[in-house]
Design an enzyme around this catalytic site. Structure first.
Site, PDB file in Angstrom:
ATOM      1  CB  SER A 131      99.679 -97.633 123.264  1.00 27.77           C
ATOM      2  OG  SER A 131      99.480 -97.365 122.012  1.00 27.77           O
ATOM      3  CE  LYS A 136     100.759-101.284 120.456  1.00 31.61           C
ATOM      4  NZ  LYS A 136     100.584-100.291 119.676  1.00 31.61           N
ATOM      5  CD  GLN A 178      98.348-101.484 116.736  1.00 33.94           C
ATOM      6  OE1 GLN A 178      98.232-100.646 117.321  1.00 33.94           O
ATOM      7  NE2 GLN A 178      99.499-101.728 116.541  1.00 33.94           N
TER       8      GLN A 178
END
Length: 482
Positions: free
Chosen positions: A307, A332, A336
């Site tokens: 991420s 990833k 969010q």
């Protein structure tokens, strides 16, 4: 106990405290780097539930409340409905947190916790370790990235949500978490007994190596990480920094604002740091505000780099020319946001709202970023811990013996075989190890001998001279500095 240089969300990851685990995120849905693109939806006018929808939900609730064979809890039903909606998205990064979980989630960004020290995710119903935390009880016990946790204290995790599994794994300092783990290449489940401990948030660790090369290790992109990184970078530059290694191995991600603040000084002004794609296909680019650096940079990555770590690696590779060293990253590629104010009762919902792309527009989701220089660590880094169910002795065979031989080889002993057969030579090496470490010289690997071997192996693996990936990164910088 403090584990400086590594932040942990105490195995409460991706569910309860998911903001910094395999997640690049913005904490408040109304304020943040990409809030403007999220403010409206092309389908907003059609997003309300119809009276028919509401009637159906109400009828289902009433039937359960009145007809279920035992009395039901109102709050659990409502929470379950929200969990059900998020579960239907089939996105492991979109989760609901009740008020208690949401409170722990907020604390996770900048506080300390009690647990075993590892990050986990949920894939196809399996609880999988992303990475053990450096210096944590989990790492000391021998937990590895990609281990699959089958059970905790005898309770199977099959069918549980990640939140539910996490609640079984975490616990108070001094208590035991007995895990049963499946590992690739090992035929039988591996048991672990891990004593939970205090784990304090410390996300940055820096050191000046030789030849003017500095190293900054980032363990998680938390709320204080950018400031800590920039402070340590300034100290290294005052010491005459000529080249920098940024280590994001086993870094599961964190806050998007944290990683962009760290990137700004390295990426020249107006160059892209990342792109974000909304559900309607529109793309917003975040540009650097920084001056760029004159010295070269390499980045250490592995399969536990996820991420926000991948945002950093991608930006430095594509817009600074930094070389990536190690292993292909996790993969990833989504962002969010959290929605707490909207729910209004202390609970929180974390939901995937964007894709993120590298500066060149690459979406690395489920693919990862490949290193420029692929470097594997020594084989003993992947040794499974010994089960300790019974003593290993001459003429026995199996995975335990094979891992014992791998460990002894890693400790520098020369064996005649490493195929899992406990030979007379293996027995002689065990006796030598026992004698050198003040243990009863029996030639049998009982629990005390097994624990000592594992402890020595961890100490060996932590020595910088045995870190082949770090050595490769230093060598690459040394070439650039000539």
């Amino acid at each position: 106990m403090q584990f400086k240089g590594r932040t942990v969300l105490v195995f409460v990851l991706l569910g309860m405290l998911a903001s910094a685990v395999l997640t690049v995120m913005i904490v408040d849905s109304r304020a943040g780097l990409f809030a403007s693109t999220h403010a409206s939806s092309p389908n907003a006018e059609n997003s309300n539930l119809t009276s028919k929808d509401l009637g159906k939900l109400s009828s289902a609730y009433k039937l359960i409340e009145e007809q279920f064979y035992t009395k039901v809890d109102h709050d659990k039903l409502v929470d379950g409905a929200i969990n059900g909606m998020l579960g239907s998205l089939e996105d492991p990064y979109s989760v609901y947190m009740d008020a208690q979980e949401a409170k722990k989630f907020e604390e996770a960004i900048s506080s300390s916790f009690q647990g075993i020290g590892a990050e986990v995710t949920l894939e196809e119903g399996k609880v999988i370790v992303v990475a053990p935390i450096k210096g944590s009880p989990a790492e000391k016990a021998g937990v590895h990235a990609n281990d699959v946790i089958l059970s905790v204290n005898g309770e199977k995790l099959d069918g549980m949500t990640l939140n539910q599994a996490v609640m079984k794994i975490r616990g108070a300092k001094g208590t035991q978490a007995k895990l049963e783990v499946v590992r690739a290449g090992v035929n039988t489940p591996i048991p672990f007994t891990i004593v939970r401990d205090d784990i304090d948030v410390e996300t940055v660790e820096a050191a000046m190596l030789d030849q003017g090369i500095g190293k900054i290790e980032i363990h998680q992109f938390s709320s204080n990480t950018a400031k800590r990184f920039l402070d340590e970078l300034a100290k290294l530059e005052k010491k005459g920094l000529k080249g920098l290694i940024i280590d994001v191995r086993n870094n599961p991600g964190g806050l998007v604002t944290s990683v962009t603040e760290i990137l700004n000084p390295f990426v020249p002004k107006d160059k892209a740091l990342l792109q974000v794609e909304s559900r309607d296909g529109s793309v917003e680019t975040t540009h650097s505000k920084g001056p760029g650096k004159s010295y070269p940079v390499t980045v250490l990555i592995n399969k536990g780099s996820a991420s926000a770590s991948e945002i950093l690696a991608g930006a430095l590779q594509e817009n600074v020319g930094a070389k990536l060293v190690g292993e292909t990253t996790f993969g990833k590629g989504t962002v969010q946001m959290t929605f707490g104010k909207e729910l209004g009762d202390g609970s929180n919902m974390k939901m995937t709202v964007f894709k993120w792309l590298t500066p060149n527009g690459n979406w690395i989701h489920k693919k990862g970023i490949a290193p420029d220089f692929a470097v594997e660590q020594p084989s003993y880094f992947k040794a499974a811990p010994l089960s300790k169910k019974e003593a290993l002795k001459a003429d026995t065979t199996g995975d335990d013996v094979k891992n014992l031989q791998l460990m002894l080889s890693g400790l520098g002993y020369t064996l005649d075989r490493t195929d899992g057969y406990f030979s007379s030579k293996t027995e002689a090496i065990v006796k030598q190890f026992q004698q050198e470490n003040g243990l009863p010289v029996t030639g049998k690997v009982d629990s005390p001998t097994a624990s000592k071997i594992e402890k020595k192996l961890i100490e060996t693996a932590r020595k910088p001279e045995n870190d082949l990936q770090l050595k490769a990164a230093k060598d690459e910088l040394a070439k650039l500095l000539k």
